[in-house]
Design an enzyme around this catalytic site. Structure first.
Site, PDB file in Angstrom:
ATOM      1  N   LYS A  74      78.094  -7.346  15.365  1.00  9.33           N
ATOM      2  CA  LYS A  74      78.726  -8.479  14.657  1.00  9.33           C
ATOM      3  C   LYS A  74      78.786  -9.675  15.598  1.00  9.33           C
ATOM      4  CE  LYS A  74      82.837  -9.713  11.916  1.00  9.33           C
ATOM      5  NZ  LYS A  74      84.138  -9.279  11.357  1.00  9.33           N
ATOM      6  N   SER A 149      84.833  -9.700   6.287  1.00 15.32           N
ATOM      7  CA  SER A 149      83.946 -10.637   6.952  1.00 15.32           C
ATOM      8  C   SER A 149      82.749  -9.966   7.624  1.00 15.32           C
ATOM      9  CB  SER A 149      84.734 -11.424   8.008  1.00 15.32           C
ATOM     10  OG  SER A 149      85.206 -10.556   9.028  1.00 15.32           O
ATOM     11  N   SER A 173      88.194  -6.287   7.013  1.00 17.46           N
ATOM     12  CA  SER A 173      86.798  -6.702   7.208  1.00 17.46           C
ATOM     13  C   SER A 173      85.816  -5.628   7.643  1.00 17.46           C
ATOM     14  CB  SER A 173      86.732  -7.852   8.201  1.00 17.46           C
ATOM     15  OG  SER A 173      87.020  -9.035   7.517  1.00 17.46           O
TER      16      SER A 173
HETATM   17  N1  GLN Z   1      89.637 -11.019   3.908  1.00 19.43           N
HETATM   18  C1  GLN Z   1      90.638 -11.140   4.914  1.00 19.43           C
HETATM   19  C2  GLN Z   1      90.733 -12.583   5.356  1.00 19.43           C
HETATM   20  O1  GLN Z   1      90.100 -13.384   4.782  1.00 19.43           O
HETATM   21  C3  GLN Z   1      90.374 -10.223   6.051  1.00 19.43           C
HETATM   22  C4  GLN Z   1      89.346 -10.690   7.004  1.00 19.43           C
HETATM   23  C5  GLN Z   1      89.207  -9.819   8.218  1.00 19.43           C
HETATM   24  O2  GLN Z   1      89.603  -8.648   8.214  1.00 19.43           O
HETATM   25  N2  GLN Z   1      88.653 -10.388   9.274  1.00 19.43           N
HETATM   26  O3  GLN Z   1      91.414 -12.939   6.254  1.00 19.43           O
END
Ligand code: GLN
Length: 482
Positions: A74, A149, A173
């Site tokens: 990532k 994400s 995410s």
């Molecule tokens: N969807 C969540 C957010 O927008 C979680 C994102 C994440 O875990 N990095 O913050």
């Protein structure tokens, strides 16, 4: 070769069926032919070099179990000499001068990095659409999102562009994109994997973990990722575990808790029935089921969407156009430099969250928002403490629906609402997994498992036992079969 699991690839390397260079070349060809936009950077030359070194290590007999296995990283993990963008224009020109601890450990183990995967900007989002590099597509249906994400990572593993990928999970995410792409994702207990060199979103919630085809592979990768790191003050000082050790234990007598709040209004009927079918499968394996309640989980969304923006507004203040990252042209003075660099460098969602966080932390509002959210966070943790006195593991859906269409969410709040089932585990710091549990209209459905603190081995054991009697995890999107 590309549809093999890590465990199978290590066998092939050992028996000299193929070399690491051959495996790596095979994946690079697939990545280059793919139109999923799963990668921000492909590190072809470096990968081939690393694979050659790995092959030498294997020949000399000083290889580790994962030496020569390729992976997709990532783009939130710093990688020395390689661009680390976090999906943002702000860091489009940032070449990391050092390795994150996870990157360092992977290098030491002889793993081969294929490239850096696409992600929502600074990990803020649930669809990958906030990436400066454009959205990644879901390999099961290219008009749909892969989740976020860590969407690039999950799509890459689902399309077999890499045998595994890394992810980070601040509010879901790792689990949500794994669910939407039909792969296995593990978010460990907070403090299990070092956050050093992982670009911070919300430091009290961020945790890295593996995205793989199987639970067995997740155990193999976690063995390399996990462990105390003195460079991360929130890293836990614990003995290192071998996460593969209990995979084959029987799960007879396991008590599964089903929180009634995870099966209420808003959950798609087909998703609910796939989840219940998976739970039935666990009963066949000897588990029993109990209904439980997590009464404060209804506050997870407002709590998370105060805590996370507060922390991100502070973390992202270092992106000021002075030390690194995007700098505007010909600033008039210092204020103009800050203002225009940040205005140009950040995307809309990131700006929104910085503003929410700065507002909630400002004097006069701090008690009303931030402090209140911290108190609610405590209540959410206590619900889990109570639940784990009665049950061994909590199960439910990861996401209320399967993957949605690209561009279908017009307002940010409705996207936030889709995080309802994943946020609580982060607020409490608990480990969670998503495992493939079925399909609805040809799109994957993930089952979420949340365990007590440091129960990664148990979660992996439960998931592995399920994967011994089901086939969902070995399904490949049709168009990706080459
Ligand atoms: N969807 C969540 C957010 O927008 C979680 C994102 C994440 O875990 N990095 O913050």
């Amino acid at each position: 070769m590309h549809d093999r699991t890590i465990a199978e690839l290590t066998e092939g390397l050992k028996s000299k069926e193929f070399s690491s260079v051959e495996i790596v070349q095979n994946y690079l060809d697939k990545i280059n032919a793919s139109d999923l936009n799963a990668f921000i950077t492909i590190t072809t030359e470096m990968a081939i070099k690393q694979a050659q070194v790995a092959d030498e290590r294997i020949a000399k007999g000083n290889a580790n179990i994962l030496t020569g296995i390729p992976y997709a990283h990532k783009d939130i993990f710093c990688t020395s000499g390689v661009r680390t963008s976090a999906g943002s224009k702000m860091l489009d020109n940032f070449i990391a001068p050092y390795d994150a601890t996870v990157s360092y450990k992977f290098n030491q183990a002889g793993l081969v990095m294929l490239g850096k995967t696409n992600m929502d900007e600074f990990a803020m989002g649930s669809s990958n659409e906030s990436s400066f590099y454009g959205a990644t597509r879901n390999p099961w249906n290219k008009n749909k999102v892969p989740g976020g994400s860590s969407g690039g990572s999950a799509a890459a593993v689902a399309a077999r562009l890499a045998p595994f990928a890394t992810g980070t999970d601040t509010g879901g995410s790792i689990r949500q994109p794994s669910s939407l792409c039909g792969v296995t994702g593990l978010k460990p207990t907070y403090g299990c994997v070092s956050r050093y060199g992982m670009i911070a979103y919300a430091s009290s919630l961020d945790q890295a973990g593996p995205i793989t085809q199987t639970a067995k592979d997740a155990a193999l990768v976690l063995n390399v990722m996990a462990g105390f790191d003195e460079k991360d003050s929130t890293s836990a000082q614990r003995d290192v575990e071998d996460y593969t050790q209990s995979l084959n234990n029987s799960i007879k007598g396991l008590t599964i808790g089903l929180p009634k709040e995870f099966f209420s209004e808003g959950l798609d009927n087909n998703v609910a029935s796939e989840i219940m079918a998976a739970v039935k499968e666990f009963e066949v394996l000897g588990a029993s089921v109990k209904e439980i309640s997590l009464p404060n989980s209804k506050y997870a969304i407002p709590t998370y969407y105060v805590v996370a923006p507060c922390e991100c507004s502070s973390n992202l203040s270092r992106m000021d156009g002075v030390r690194f990252g995007h700098r505007c042209d010909k600033p008039k003075d210092l204020e103009d430099l800050y203002l225009r660099s940040r205005t140009e460098g950040f995307g809309e969602e990131v700006k929104r969250r910085i503003m929410i966080g700065s507002y909630a932390l400002s004097s006069g509002y701090y008690d009303a928002y931030y402090l209140k959210a911290q108190k609610t966070r405590h209540l959410i943790s206590n619900d889990f403490k109570k639940a784990f006195k009665e049950v061994d593991v909590i199960m439910g859906p990861v996401s209320p629906t399967t993957a949605f269409d690209l561009g279908s969410f017009k307002d940010p709040v409705s996207m936030y609402l889709a995080d309802i089932y994943t946020l609580s585990a982060n607020l409490a710091g608990l480990p969670g997994m998503s495992i493939p549990a079925g399909f609805s209209h040809n799109m994957p459905v993930g089952l979420q498992m949340i365990g007590d603190y440091w129960s990664e081995s148990k979660l992996l054991n439960i998931a592995h036992q399920f994967q011994q009697v089901t086939e969902h995890h070995s399904q490949i999107p049709l168009k990706e079969v080459v």
